[in-house]
Design a protein around this motif. Structure first.
Motif, PDB file in Angstrom:
ATOM      1  N   TYR A   1      30.774   0.837 -24.728  1.00 29.23           N
ATOM      2  CA  TYR A   1      30.962   0.835 -23.283  1.00 29.23           C
ATOM      3  C   TYR A   1      32.507   0.888 -23.308  1.00 29.23           C
ATOM      4  O   TYR A   1      33.149   1.004 -24.306  1.00 29.23           O
ATOM      5  CB  TYR A   1      30.877  -0.570 -22.817  1.00 29.23           C
ATOM      6  N   ARG A   2      33.046   1.581 -21.879  1.00 35.68           N
ATOM      7  CA  ARG A   2      34.453   1.475 -21.769  1.00 35.68           C
ATOM      8  C   ARG A   2      35.011   0.795 -20.894  1.00 35.68           C
ATOM      9  O   ARG A   2      34.105   0.553 -19.656  1.00 35.68           O
ATOM     10  CB  ARG A   2      34.935   2.912 -21.732  1.00 35.68           C
ATOM     11  N   ARG A   3      36.085   0.281 -20.447  1.00 35.27           N
ATOM     12  CA  ARG A   3      36.504  -0.380 -19.345  1.00 35.27           C
ATOM     13  C   ARG A   3      36.870   0.588 -18.377  1.00 35.27           C
ATOM     14  O   ARG A   3      37.248   1.559 -18.663  1.00 35.27           O
ATOM     15  CB  ARG A   3      37.863  -0.975 -19.759  1.00 35.27           C
ATOM     16  N   LYS A   4      36.504   0.298 -17.355  1.00 38.19           N
ATOM     17  CA  LYS A   4      36.845   1.109 -16.227  1.00 38.19           C
ATOM     18  C   LYS A   4      38.352   1.234 -15.887  1.00 38.19           C
ATOM     19  O   LYS A   4      39.185   0.502 -15.834  1.00 38.19           O
ATOM     20  CB  LYS A   4      36.020   0.661 -14.827  1.00 38.19           C
TER      21      LYS A   4
ATOM     22  N   ARG B   1      37.421   1.383 -27.013  1.00 33.45           N
ATOM     23  CA  ARG B   1      35.892   1.272 -26.645  1.00 33.45           C
ATOM     24  C   ARG B   1      35.601   0.067 -27.394  1.00 33.45           C
ATOM     25  O   ARG B   1      36.100  -0.497 -28.013  1.00 33.45           O
ATOM     26  CB  ARG B   1      34.873   2.494 -27.161  1.00 33.45           C
TER      27      ARG B   1
ATOM     28  N   VAL C   1      30.588  -9.330 -26.677  1.00 34.68           N
ATOM     29  CA  VAL C   1      31.321  -8.038 -26.758  1.00 34.68           C
ATOM     30  C   VAL C   1      32.093  -8.157 -28.020  1.00 34.68           C
ATOM     31  O   VAL C   1      32.599  -9.204 -28.388  1.00 34.68           O
ATOM     32  CB  VAL C   1      32.080  -7.837 -25.554  1.00 34.68           C
TER      33      VAL C   1
ATOM     34  N   PHE D   1      31.436  -8.551 -16.624  1.00 37.81           N
ATOM     35  CA  PHE D   1      31.120  -7.266 -17.324  1.00 37.81           C
ATOM     36  C   PHE D   1      30.611  -6.248 -16.635  1.00 37.81           C
ATOM     37  O   PHE D   1      31.347  -4.956 -16.790  1.00 37.81           O
ATOM     38  CB  PHE D   1      29.940  -7.550 -18.414  1.00 37.81           C
TER      39      PHE D   1
ATOM     40  N   TYR E   1      33.212  -3.067 -16.977  1.00 39.36           N
ATOM     41  CA  TYR E   1      32.927  -2.052 -17.984  1.00 39.36           C
ATOM     42  C   TYR E   1      31.794  -0.979 -17.481  1.00 39.36           C
ATOM     43  O   TYR E   1      30.990  -1.354 -16.533  1.00 39.36           O
ATOM     44  CB  TYR E   1      32.307  -2.801 -19.316  1.00 39.36           C
ATOM     45  N   GLU E   2      31.798   0.226 -18.174  1.00 39.51           N
ATOM     46  CA  GLU E   2      30.746   1.097 -17.857  1.00 39.51           C
ATOM     47  C   GLU E   2      30.302   1.938 -19.213  1.00 39.51           C
ATOM     48  O   GLU E   2      31.089   1.555 -20.246  1.00 39.51           O
ATOM     49  CB  GLU E   2      31.076   2.293 -16.901  1.00 39.51           C
TER      50      GLU E   2
ATOM     51  N   ASP F   1      29.635   4.085 -22.132  1.00 40.68           N
ATOM     52  CA  ASP F   1      30.457   5.118 -22.927  1.00 40.68           C
ATOM     53  C   ASP F   1      29.399   6.112 -23.537  1.00 40.68           C
ATOM     54  O   ASP F   1      29.100   5.913 -24.643  1.00 40.68           O
ATOM     55  CB  ASP F   1      31.382   4.627 -23.678  1.00 40.68           C
TER      56      ASP F   1
END
Length: 129
Positions: A7-10, A76, A104, A121, A125-126, A128
């Motif tokens: 995932y990646r932080r928005k 990430r 995480v 979360f 996050y979204e 990746d």
């Protein structure tokens, strides 16, 4: 087999942070159901109204400055939902979590772990791909 995904932080979710560049032995505080420890050169973070510390090395590896005192998490993460309640040992101390929360890690190998509620979360996050 782990069900962890990347995932990646928005990018629309910046934080405000100040590095504790002080001659100090650090301090202890209580958060997330456990004792947390802050050391000299760690970071004091304000994240959507929540305040906590982040280990200096972890911060350097995962955050990028976007302004004076403003940062975005560009590193990430790997995460999976917790199937039951428990505790995770972080760089700062330990954090309790409930079933359905997210486990995480900043490292693909599971290093630099923490937990976060499902609601937070999904806000932060979204996936990746």
């Amino acid at each position: 087999m782990s069900d962890r995904k990347r995932y990646r932080r928005k990018p629309s979710q910046p934080i405000v942070a100040v590095q504790l560049k002080l001659d100090t032995s650090g301090f202890i505080y209580h958060k997330w159901g456990g004792e947390q420890r802050c050391k000299a050169n760690d970071w004091l973070v304000e994240n959507n109204g929540e305040v906590y510390t982040v280990d200096a090395e972890s911060f350097a590896n995962t955050y990028t400055a976007i302004g004076n005192g403003t940062y975005v998490k560009t590193g990430r993460v790997w995460a999976e939902r917790a199937s039951s309640a428990g505790r995770v040992m972080t760089n700062e101390g330990s954090t309790g979590y409930e079933a359905g929360d997210w486990l995480v890690s900043n490292g693909e190998d599971g290093s630099d772990p923490y937990s976060i509620s499902a609601e937070k979360f999904e806000t932060l996050y979204e996936r990746d791909e």
